[in-house]
Design a protein around this motif. Structure first.
Motif: not given
Length: 129
Positions: A53-54, A81-87, A96-97
């Protein structure tokens, strides 16, 4: 004689109690392992669904906000964006992969949808002629 029988009964009861405790511990360990396995599997499935979803959100975000940028720039922004949302969701150890794979999956899904829509549109035009 009675004392010997009582002594043997005590010893027998003690042995039965020890066997019952050992069986209970083994059963408890088995149940604990099954619960842990279920929890790990269930958590992983939830995290994968959340990542998918992210990934769609990150792809959409990069496509709309950075529409004039090239592909690698969009990918970098989508990964940020994904790193921020995952955190913010408590998933801080996602590689990252894996993030890139999820975003590329969303891109491929969008590409397929666009190709299907284009093919349907062309088929509609061909049938109208």
């Amino acid at each position: 004689m009675t004392e010997q029988i009582l002594s043997m009964l005590k010893d027998g009861a003690s042995i039965l109690l020890e066997v019952a405790i050992l069986a209970g511990l083994l059963l408890f360990r088995d149940i604990k392992q099954r619960i842990q396995q279920y929890y790990d599997t269930h958590t992983t499935l939830q995290q994968r669904n959340l990542l998918a979803q992210l990934g769609r959100e990150a792809f959409s975000y990069a496509e709309t906000v950075y529409a004039k940028e090239d592909g690698p720039s969009k990918m970098n922004e989508a990964i940020k964006y994904m790193l921020d949302k995952c955190a913010s969701c408590g998933m801080k150890d996602v590689e990252v992969k894996d993030l890139r794979a999820v975003i590329e999956s969303a891109w491929l899904q969008d590409r397929r949808s666009a190709d299907l829509a284009k093919a349907a549109e062309q088929a509609g035009i061909s049938q109208a002629k």
